[in-house]
Design an enzyme around this catalytic site. Structure first.
Site, PDB file in Angstrom:
ATOM      1  N   LYS A  41     -13.355  16.768  38.635  1.00 36.81           N
ATOM      2  CA  LYS A  41     -13.778  15.645  38.868  1.00 36.81           C
ATOM      3  C   LYS A  41     -13.957  16.366  40.670  1.00 36.81           C
ATOM      4  O   LYS A  41     -15.204  16.519  41.201  1.00 36.81           O
ATOM      5  CB  LYS A  41     -12.565  14.278  38.770  1.00 36.81           C
ATOM      6  CG  LYS A  41     -12.815  13.644  40.080  1.00 36.81           C
ATOM      7  CD  LYS A  41     -12.053  12.536  40.277  1.00 36.81           C
ATOM      8  CE  LYS A  41     -10.574  13.215  40.598  1.00 36.81           C
ATOM      9  NZ  LYS A  41      -9.007  12.407  41.100  1.00 36.81           N
ATOM     10  N   THR A  42     -13.149  17.212  40.801  1.00 35.73           N
ATOM     11  CA  THR A  42     -13.486  17.178  42.846  1.00 35.73           C
ATOM     12  C   THR A  42     -14.126  18.314  42.401  1.00 35.73           C
ATOM     13  O   THR A  42     -14.746  17.978  43.515  1.00 35.73           O
ATOM     14  CB  THR A  42     -11.703  18.333  42.496  1.00 35.73           C
ATOM     15  OG1 THR A  42     -10.770  17.751  42.106  1.00 35.73           O
ATOM     16  CG2 THR A  42     -11.985  19.064  43.632  1.00 35.73           C
ATOM     17  N   ASP A 224     -11.555   8.481  46.587  1.00 37.38           N
ATOM     18  CA  ASP A 224     -10.555   9.372  45.157  1.00 37.38           C
ATOM     19  C   ASP A 224      -9.680   8.760  44.577  1.00 37.38           C
ATOM     20  O   ASP A 224      -8.646   7.843  45.564  1.00 37.38           O
ATOM     21  CB  ASP A 224     -10.561  10.566  45.410  1.00 37.38           C
ATOM     22  CG  ASP A 224     -10.627  11.529  44.403  1.00 37.38           C
ATOM     23  OD1 ASP A 224     -10.873  11.297  43.617  1.00 37.38           O
ATOM     24  OD2 ASP A 224      -9.654  12.572  44.500  1.00 37.38           O
ATOM     25  N   GLU A 225      -9.343   8.741  43.343  1.00 34.25           N
ATOM     26  CA  GLU A 225      -7.749   8.243  42.990  1.00 34.25           C
ATOM     27  C   GLU A 225      -8.005   6.768  43.422  1.00 34.25           C
ATOM     28  O   GLU A 225      -6.766   6.241  44.168  1.00 34.25           O
ATOM     29  CB  GLU A 225      -6.225   8.943  44.298  1.00 34.25           C
ATOM     30  CG  GLU A 225      -6.537  10.479  43.351  1.00 34.25           C
ATOM     31  CD  GLU A 225      -6.142  10.725  41.893  1.00 34.25           C
ATOM     32  OE1 GLU A 225      -6.394   9.994  41.442  1.00 34.25           O
ATOM     33  OE2 GLU A 225      -6.268  11.664  41.988  1.00 34.25           O
ATOM     34  N   GLN A 255      -4.230   6.926  34.435  1.00 31.90           N
ATOM     35  CA  GLN A 255      -3.602   8.288  35.386  1.00 31.90           C
ATOM     36  C   GLN A 255      -3.030   6.933  36.490  1.00 31.90           C
ATOM     37  O   GLN A 255      -2.700   8.048  37.396  1.00 31.90           O
ATOM     38  CB  GLN A 255      -4.678   9.249  35.840  1.00 31.90           C
ATOM     39  CG  GLN A 255      -4.754  10.352  34.811  1.00 31.90           C
ATOM     40  CD  GLN A 255      -5.396  12.202  35.492  1.00 31.90           C
ATOM     41  OE1 GLN A 255      -4.930  12.290  36.251  1.00 31.90           O
ATOM     42  NE2 GLN A 255      -6.432  11.649  34.867  1.00 31.90           N
ATOM     43  N   ARG A 604      -2.159  17.844  31.779  1.00 33.10           N
ATOM     44  CA  ARG A 604      -1.949  19.323  32.597  1.00 33.10           C
ATOM     45  C   ARG A 604      -1.645  21.054  31.714  1.00 33.10           C
ATOM     46  O   ARG A 604      -1.727  21.320  32.784  1.00 33.10           O
ATOM     47  CB  ARG A 604      -0.475  19.061  33.199  1.00 33.10           C
ATOM     48  CG  ARG A 604       0.630  18.080  34.051  1.00 33.10           C
ATOM     49  CD  ARG A 604      -1.020  17.093  34.903  1.00 33.10           C
ATOM     50  NE  ARG A 604      -1.843  16.850  34.312  1.00 33.10           N
ATOM     51  CZ  ARG A 604      -3.233  16.322  34.954  1.00 33.10           C
ATOM     52  NH1 ARG A 604      -3.787  16.787  35.474  1.00 33.10           N
ATOM     53  NH2 ARG A 604      -3.639  14.857  34.251  1.00 33.10           N
TER      54      ARG A 604
END
Length: 724
Positions: A41-42, A224-225, A255, A604
């Site tokens: 994503k980043t 974002d988020e 998330q 993770r």
DNA sequence: AATATTCCCGTTTTT
DNA sequence: CGGGAATATT
């Protein structure tokens, strides 16, 4: 929608998958990027930002909002590396809003030099507000008021609007407290974190010209988020995007783990309803985890109802099964983890690739003890801890008062720190008198010659007033200089020098603060003290400095783990009541959010994932039998491997392993040189001898500080002559 | 006014 | 069990 391919040699699209390209090349109209964990994503977001800034428009027309400052910094760096980002606005909602408020303070209607209060200070103000209302904090505890007011503000309810809602008698009392709180904050020229958002959201709603100006300035907006935005943030994003409609939201409903803090998962779930003609891009390929880990996580999250269907897949190896370990008790669990980590490290896994996650901070303790015992270097991710240190808050308060003398909370904090004979009674009189006169306490002591009403303490207060006057001359100085001057003028330096022998942590922390100020000044040579204060009030990760502290295992909460990745991951405490977490006297559990939390933790892991549970766990001083977490039953059994633990050793046996205390312990004292098998040579800072446990904190040659339980640690005394 | 003692209560946390 | 805050003591 338009897409363009004339970007700089196509480099921005290089090495991307098809969905990733689609997201980067999308230009006009609403875009929703649903990004699974580890889906790059980043990469996509930064490339798209760079594309917009360099090909489509000018950098200053692009606004990128992130969840944390750390994320903002990283994004800025990565965009810069891709080309010209000069002039782009990248930051958190809070930082962005704070800047708007400073620049347009008059138009928005906030004080020029407003102070940003943190949670602790805010609770103090709420306490005062409760008192003002003639109520007792027994019935109206500050944390509850804090929560209610914060939620109201996140929902954009002003005090009067809140009072107008349909409330029960208790909520009505909180409505009065809210109003009193607002008045106190107004008197102090103070804003809290929620105000930063609310003020901006409200001005955007009411001031069409202002709104139009900002819409013209920020023509492309990336949030974002998005799954973690609250109502105020949602309003700001949408008001800014109104008209040009170029809003790009990225995130993952699976998330969303901050619902308890006002984040509204609906914001992302209903994005397409809010924005007709949204283009949705799903990033479902995971580049992080092995197939079996991903499959386990994917199946777990499939049990949630509130989500957007995604099917995660990975091109990587099958990998090992997800291990499930049931231990006897918390100590055994910690020991198992520690032993297994030791094995991993022996097998060549770098310690920095290993992490242990838990639901509550209290669980770090047993893990720390086990790791210490096994000589494994670790670090505990500590969030805002640094700023909560007493010594930091003290200096902080001085700096804030010298910029904004109306900041009563800070004034009251420093008036007798270090102690200068101004006690509680005197302070009370002072505050009462100031209120009577309708001025701030600082104003009163600075402008009143006759402090006779304070009795004998009057002289002391006069001296303090002189100090305040001297401090105010520092406003124009650069942050590091002002900080140093404050330290000596206030007497804090002398105080901590005196305490140095007992505990040198405060001094070290203050040095670190000074280093942070210098660093800031270096980065922004023209910045003033006010700028630094704002920066530091909003940027909690001074200890980002410790990021460089590589080579250690990381312990952290599941919440803190979001956005990170490790090769080897352990998640402890998979028990009913712990994960999912259940409050003692509360029956309500947000099962879906708890499940997402575990999902975040599991995803993770790159190569190895281990889930642990203790059959008995000691919590709040009592050992209780636990029940296996239902989440374990939701995982696909074909991806799991149940590990049998050896019969639990009795506790006492372990404790005796090192023959208890070192034989020459009586001769040990602060300053004694010691050697640790892994960490090498160090010097004792503090020693405390308990009945069953003795602790020593040691300052090692490499600059690290560690605390050991002497009964377990392999510390041995070294004579000065041996050192060479 | 400063220090000792008891009491109380217990998620997650960035801004 | 352990930390912080409110309360009691010197």
């Amino acid at each position: 929608m338009t897409t363009r391919t004339d970007d700089v040699g196509g480099t921005l699209l290089e090495g991307l998958t098809n969905p990733q390209r689609e997201a980067v090349r999308h230009v006009d109209g609403p875009l929703l990027i649903l990004a699974g964990p580890g889906s790059g994503k980043t990469r996509v977001v930064t490339r798209r930002a760079a594309y917009l800034a360099s090909v489509v428009t000018k950098p200053w027309h692009v606004l990128a909002i992130t969840f944390t400052n750390k994320a903002a910094r990283e994004m800025e760096e990565r965009i810069a590396a891709l080309g010209s980002s000069e002039g782009m606005t990248v930051g958190t909602f809070h930082a962005f809003c704070a800047r708007l408020l400073r620049i347009h303070h008059e138009r928005i209607g906030v004080p020029r030099n407003f102070t940003i209060v943190d949670r602790d200070d805010r609770r103090k103000v709420i306490k005062a507000a409760v008192a003002t209302c003639g109520l007792s904090t027994d019935n109206y505890p500050a944390p509850v008021g804090d929560h209610i007011i914060s939620n109201a503000k996140s929902e954009l309810h002003t005090a009067s609007q809140f009072a107008g809602l349909d409330l029960d008698w208790q909520q009505k009392a909180y409505a009065r407290i809210y109003a009193a709180y607002e008045q106190l904050m107004l008197d102090m020229d103070a804003l809290d974190f929620d105000d930063l958002l609310m003020k901006v959201a409200l001005v955007l709603q009411r001031d069409a010209d202002f709104r139009a100006d900002l819409q013209d300035r920020y023509r492309y907006i990336l949030i974002d988020e998005y799954q973690d935005t609250n109502t105020a943030q949602y309003a700001i994003a949408n008001l800014l995007a109104e008209g040009h409609n170029n809003l790009c939201a990225t995130g993952d409903p699976d998330q969303s783990i901050y619902g308890w803090r006002g984040a509204n998962i609906e914001n992302i779930l209903a994005f397409e309803r809010d924005h007709p003609d949204t283009v949705v891009v799903r990033l479902e390929q995971n580049f992080r985890s092995t197939k079996r880990i991903l499959s386990a996580a994917d199946q777990l999250i499939a049990a949630n109802i509130q989500r957007k269907e995604k099917s995660l897949w990975s091109d990587l190896d099958e990998g090992a099964a997800v291990r499930v370990v049931e231990c006897e008790d918390g100590g055994g669990e910690a020991e198992w983890v520690s032993r297994d980590i030791a094995r991993q490290i022996r097998d060549g896994v770098p310690p920095s690739d290993v992490a242990v996650f838990y639901r509550v901070n209290a669980m770090s303790r047993s893990l720390e003890e086990a790791l210490l015992r096994d000589g494994i270097a670790y670090q505990v991710a500590r969030g805002v801890e640094f700023y909560n240190r007493k010594e930091i808050k003290d200096v902080w308060a001085y700096l804030r008062v010298l910029v904004n003398p109306s900041d009563d909370v800070s004034l009251l904090r420093i008036i007798n720190t270090p102690t200068r004979g101004i006690g509680a009674t005197t302070v009370k009189r002072l505050v009462a008198k100031a209120e009577e006169a309708g001025v701030r306490p600082a104003q009163l002591i600075l402008e009143t010659d006759d402090l006779g009403f304070l009795g004998r303490s009057g002289a002391k207060v006069k001296e303090f007033a002189e100090l305040l006057r001297a401090l105010r001359l520092l406003v124009e100085k650069p942050a590091p200089n002002a900080l140093a001057e404050v330290m000596s003028l206030s007497g804090l330096r002398a105080m901590y020098n005196q305490e140095l022998l007992l505990d040198d942590a405060p001094r070290a922390n203050l040095d670190e603060l000074h280093a942070a100020a210098s660093q800031f000044q270096l980065e922004y040579p023209d910045a003033t003290l006010v700028d630094w204060l704002e920066h530091a009030a909003l940027v909690s990760d001074i200890d980002g400095i410790h990021d460089e502290e590589r080579g250690t295992v990381t312990l952290m909460t599941l919440h803190a783990a979001k956005g990170l990745e490790f090769s080897v991951v352990y998640i402890v405490g998979l028990e009913e009541g712990m994960l999912p977490f259940r409050r003692r006297d509360e029956e309500y559990v947000d099962w879906e959010e708890e499940r997402r939390l575990l999902f975040v933790g599991m995803t993770r892991a790159k190569h190895r994932l281990t889930l642990l549970r203790a059959k008995y766990r000691m919590l709040r001083g009592m050992t209780e039998r636990t029940v296996r977490s239902p989440f374990l039953g939701e995982l696909p059994s074909e991806e799991l491997e149940w590990v049998l633990t050896e019969a639990a050793q009795p506790w006492g046996a372990r404790a005796k392993k090192n023959n208890g205390l070192p034989p020459d312990i009586a001769e040990w004292q602060p300053g004694t040189l010691v050697r640790h098998p892994q960490l090498g040579l160090g010097q004792i800072l503090t020693l405390s001898r308990g009945v069953r446990r003795s602790h020593a904190s040691v300052h090692f040659k490499n600059g690290k500080r560690e605390t050991f339980v002497l009964e377990f640690a392999d510390l041995e005394r070294v004579d000065f002559d041996d050192v060479g």
